[in-house]
Scaffold this motif. Sequence first.
Motif, PDB file in Angstrom:
ATOM      1  N   GLY A  60      -6.121  -9.830  -1.919  1.00  0.00           N
ATOM      2  CA  GLY A  60      -5.281  -8.817  -2.541  1.00  0.00           C
ATOM      3  C   GLY A  60      -4.568  -7.983  -1.508  1.00  0.00           C
ATOM      4  O   GLY A  60      -4.836  -8.078  -0.314  1.00  0.00           O
ATOM      5  N   ILE A  61      -3.646  -7.197  -1.979  1.00  0.00           N
ATOM      6  CA  ILE A  61      -2.894  -6.290  -1.127  1.00  0.00           C
ATOM      7  C   ILE A  61      -3.247  -4.891  -1.599  1.00  0.00           C
ATOM      8  O   ILE A  61      -3.050  -4.564  -2.761  1.00  0.00           O
ATOM      9  CB  ILE A  61      -1.381  -6.536  -1.279  1.00  0.00           C
ATOM     10  CG1 ILE A  61      -1.047  -7.972  -0.920  1.00  0.00           C
ATOM     11  CG2 ILE A  61      -0.595  -5.565  -0.429  1.00  0.00           C
ATOM     12  CD1 ILE A  61       0.369  -8.372  -1.284  1.00  0.00           C
ATOM     13  N   GLN A  62      -3.782  -4.073  -0.709  1.00  0.00           N
ATOM     14  CA  GLN A  62      -4.180  -2.723  -1.093  1.00  0.00           C
ATOM     15  C   GLN A  62      -3.605  -1.727  -0.119  1.00  0.00           C
ATOM     16  O   GLN A  62      -3.508  -2.028   1.056  1.00  0.00           O
ATOM     17  CB  GLN A  62      -5.687  -2.568  -1.092  1.00  0.00           C
ATOM     18  CG  GLN A  62      -6.351  -3.086  -2.297  1.00  0.00           C
ATOM     19  CD  GLN A  62      -6.509  -4.597  -2.256  1.00  0.00           C
ATOM     20  OE1 GLN A  62      -5.799  -5.266  -1.576  1.00  0.00           O
ATOM     21  NE2 GLN A  62      -7.405  -5.126  -3.019  1.00  0.00           N
ATOM     22  N   PRO A  63      -3.347  -0.545  -0.520  1.00  0.00           N
ATOM     23  CA  PRO A  63      -3.103  -0.136  -1.898  1.00  0.00           C
ATOM     24  C   PRO A  63      -1.700  -0.543  -2.342  1.00  0.00           C
ATOM     25  O   PRO A  63      -0.830  -0.786  -1.502  1.00  0.00           O
ATOM     26  CB  PRO A  63      -3.243   1.379  -1.845  1.00  0.00           C
ATOM     27  CG  PRO A  63      -2.825   1.733  -0.453  1.00  0.00           C
ATOM     28  CD  PRO A  63      -3.254   0.580   0.419  1.00  0.00           C
ATOM     29  N   VAL A  64      -1.509  -0.612  -3.647  1.00  0.00           N
ATOM     30  CA  VAL A  64      -0.194  -0.969  -4.186  1.00  0.00           C
ATOM     31  C   VAL A  64       0.231   0.076  -5.217  1.00  0.00           C
ATOM     32  O   VAL A  64      -0.600   0.661  -5.905  1.00  0.00           O
ATOM     33  CB  VAL A  64      -0.158  -2.373  -4.831  1.00  0.00           C
ATOM     34  CG1 VAL A  64      -0.294  -3.463  -3.790  1.00  0.00           C
ATOM     35  CG2 VAL A  64      -1.210  -2.517  -5.898  1.00  0.00           C
ATOM     36  N   ARG A  65       1.533   0.265  -5.282  1.00  0.00           N
ATOM     37  CA  ARG A  65       2.133   1.119  -6.305  1.00  0.00           C
ATOM     38  C   ARG A  65       2.709   0.193  -7.357  1.00  0.00           C
ATOM     39  O   ARG A  65       3.605  -0.614  -7.070  1.00  0.00           O
ATOM     40  CB  ARG A  65       3.232   1.987  -5.686  1.00  0.00           C
ATOM     41  CG  ARG A  65       3.891   2.930  -6.644  1.00  0.00           C
ATOM     42  CD  ARG A  65       3.025   4.128  -6.882  1.00  0.00           C
ATOM     43  NE  ARG A  65       3.644   5.002  -7.898  1.00  0.00           N
ATOM     44  CZ  ARG A  65       2.985   5.886  -8.563  1.00  0.00           C
ATOM     45  NH1 ARG A  65       1.692   6.047  -8.367  1.00  0.00           N
ATOM     46  NH2 ARG A  65       3.581   6.635  -9.454  1.00  0.00           N
ATOM     47  N   ILE A  66       2.168   0.236  -8.565  1.00  0.00           N
ATOM     48  CA  ILE A  66       2.552  -0.684  -9.633  1.00  0.00           C
ATOM     49  C   ILE A  66       3.422   0.059 -10.656  1.00  0.00           C
ATOM     50  O   ILE A  66       3.073   1.160 -11.078  1.00  0.00           O
ATOM     51  CB  ILE A  66       1.299  -1.263 -10.330  1.00  0.00           C
ATOM     52  CG1 ILE A  66       0.443  -2.027  -9.318  1.00  0.00           C
ATOM     53  CG2 ILE A  66       1.686  -2.153 -11.502  1.00  0.00           C
ATOM     54  CD1 ILE A  66      -0.893  -2.492  -9.859  1.00  0.00           C
ATOM     55  N   GLN A  74       5.884  -4.846 -13.780  1.00  0.00           N
ATOM     56  CA  GLN A  74       7.207  -5.376 -13.457  1.00  0.00           C
ATOM     57  C   GLN A  74       7.466  -5.477 -11.963  1.00  0.00           C
ATOM     58  O   GLN A  74       8.200  -6.348 -11.516  1.00  0.00           O
ATOM     59  CB  GLN A  74       8.297  -4.494 -14.079  1.00  0.00           C
ATOM     60  CG  GLN A  74       8.249  -4.475 -15.588  1.00  0.00           C
ATOM     61  CD  GLN A  74       8.597  -5.819 -16.193  1.00  0.00           C
ATOM     62  OE1 GLN A  74       9.537  -6.473 -15.784  1.00  0.00           O
ATOM     63  NE2 GLN A  74       7.801  -6.256 -17.153  1.00  0.00           N
ATOM     64  N   ARG A  75       6.880  -4.547 -11.213  1.00  0.00           N
ATOM     65  CA  ARG A  75       7.044  -4.596  -9.763  1.00  0.00           C
ATOM     66  C   ARG A  75       5.883  -3.860  -9.116  1.00  0.00           C
ATOM     67  O   ARG A  75       5.221  -3.039  -9.746  1.00  0.00           O
ATOM     68  CB  ARG A  75       8.386  -4.026  -9.329  1.00  0.00           C
ATOM     69  CG  ARG A  75       8.573  -2.558  -9.549  1.00  0.00           C
ATOM     70  CD  ARG A  75       9.972  -2.086  -9.174  1.00  0.00           C
ATOM     71  NE  ARG A  75      10.155  -2.058  -7.742  1.00  0.00           N
ATOM     72  CZ  ARG A  75      10.499  -0.979  -7.047  1.00  0.00           C
ATOM     73  NH1 ARG A  75      10.703   0.167  -7.667  1.00  0.00           N
ATOM     74  NH2 ARG A  75      10.634  -1.040  -5.752  1.00  0.00           N
ATOM     75  N   ALA A  76       5.653  -4.197  -7.861  1.00  0.00           N
ATOM     76  CA  ALA A  76       4.602  -3.532  -7.093  1.00  0.00           C
ATOM     77  C   ALA A  76       5.019  -3.501  -5.631  1.00  0.00           C
ATOM     78  O   ALA A  76       5.645  -4.433  -5.131  1.00  0.00           O
ATOM     79  CB  ALA A  76       3.265  -4.262  -7.255  1.00  0.00           C
ATOM     80  N   ARG A  77       4.676  -2.405  -4.988  1.00  0.00           N
ATOM     81  CA  ARG A  77       5.022  -2.208  -3.588  1.00  0.00           C
ATOM     82  C   ARG A  77       3.745  -1.962  -2.800  1.00  0.00           C
ATOM     83  O   ARG A  77       2.910  -1.150  -3.183  1.00  0.00           O
ATOM     84  CB  ARG A  77       5.973  -1.011  -3.467  1.00  0.00           C
ATOM     85  CG  ARG A  77       6.474  -0.741  -2.076  1.00  0.00           C
ATOM     86  CD  ARG A  77       7.558   0.337  -2.070  1.00  0.00           C
ATOM     87  NE  ARG A  77       7.360   1.407  -3.031  1.00  0.00           N
ATOM     88  CZ  ARG A  77       6.688   2.542  -2.765  1.00  0.00           C
ATOM     89  NH1 ARG A  77       6.130   2.739  -1.585  1.00  0.00           N
ATOM     90  NH2 ARG A  77       6.566   3.462  -3.702  1.00  0.00           N
ATOM     91  N   ASN A  78       3.611  -2.690  -1.694  1.00  0.00           N
ATOM     92  CA  ASN A  78       2.491  -2.505  -0.787  1.00  0.00           C
ATOM     93  C   ASN A  78       2.697  -1.162  -0.080  1.00  0.00           C
ATOM     94  O   ASN A  78       3.697  -0.967   0.606  1.00  0.00           O
ATOM     95  CB  ASN A  78       2.462  -3.663   0.225  1.00  0.00           C
ATOM     96  CG  ASN A  78       1.322  -3.569   1.195  1.00  0.00           C
ATOM     97  OD1 ASN A  78       0.910  -2.485   1.588  1.00  0.00           O
ATOM     98  ND2 ASN A  78       0.813  -4.709   1.606  1.00  0.00           N
ATOM     99  N   LEU A  79       1.775  -0.232  -0.243  1.00  0.00           N
ATOM    100  CA  LEU A  79       1.931   1.094   0.342  1.00  0.00           C
ATOM    101  C   LEU A  79       1.627   1.132   1.831  1.00  0.00           C
ATOM    102  O   LEU A  79       1.963   2.110   2.498  1.00  0.00           O
ATOM    103  CB  LEU A  79       1.076   2.109  -0.419  1.00  0.00           C
ATOM    104  CG  LEU A  79       1.496   2.345  -1.868  1.00  0.00           C
ATOM    105  CD1 LEU A  79       0.581   3.360  -2.528  1.00  0.00           C
ATOM    106  CD2 LEU A  79       2.949   2.788  -1.958  1.00  0.00           C
ATOM    107  N   GLN A  80       1.016   0.084   2.360  1.00  0.00           N
ATOM    108  CA  GLN A  80       0.730   0.060   3.797  1.00  0.00           C
ATOM    109  C   GLN A  80       1.979  -0.256   4.608  1.00  0.00           C
ATOM    110  O   GLN A  80       2.187   0.322   5.658  1.00  0.00           O
ATOM    111  CB  GLN A  80      -0.384  -0.931   4.105  1.00  0.00           C
ATOM    112  CG  GLN A  80      -1.717  -0.463   3.562  1.00  0.00           C
ATOM    113  CD  GLN A  80      -2.833  -1.447   3.803  1.00  0.00           C
ATOM    114  OE1 GLN A  80      -2.611  -2.628   3.993  1.00  0.00           O
ATOM    115  NE2 GLN A  80      -4.052  -0.952   3.783  1.00  0.00           N
TER     116      GLN A  80
END
Length: 150
Positions: A60-66, A74-80
Amino acid sequence: MPHFKQLWQACASLFLFALLAGTAQADTRRDEFSAALQKWQAAGIHDYSFTLNQSCFCIGIQPVRITVRRGIAQRARNLQDGTEVSAEALGKLPSLDGIFQKIAAAYAKPADHITLTLNKDYGYPERVYIDYVEMMADEELSYTISDFTH
């Protein structure tokens, strides 16, 4: 022998009390979860964003903004690193409804241990910890949900 019988009865009574207390506690948590789910559904929020930190024995990719629209991520951005999550990875990320479904499934299974922190205003889970089998490693699941906006 009478002493053994009294000791056995005391142990059996203690075991039954612990079993019933554990069941009552589990029922209370399940009732709290059901009430939170009803609160979430009554709010009728289908368009929202949140930050998800997921911890499990998974990729997984953490943390993410969903960002969720009409109940679907609909979309998610990797916060790192600020990159958009791929369509394939996006399909594996849960909405809040999806997290509710995982919790309900864990209660139905039943999982050995479920710990929840529920949002007071809308009922959505803010923290989730599920240990499906206490004596097994690497099957636990943990979510932290923060920065909810709608």
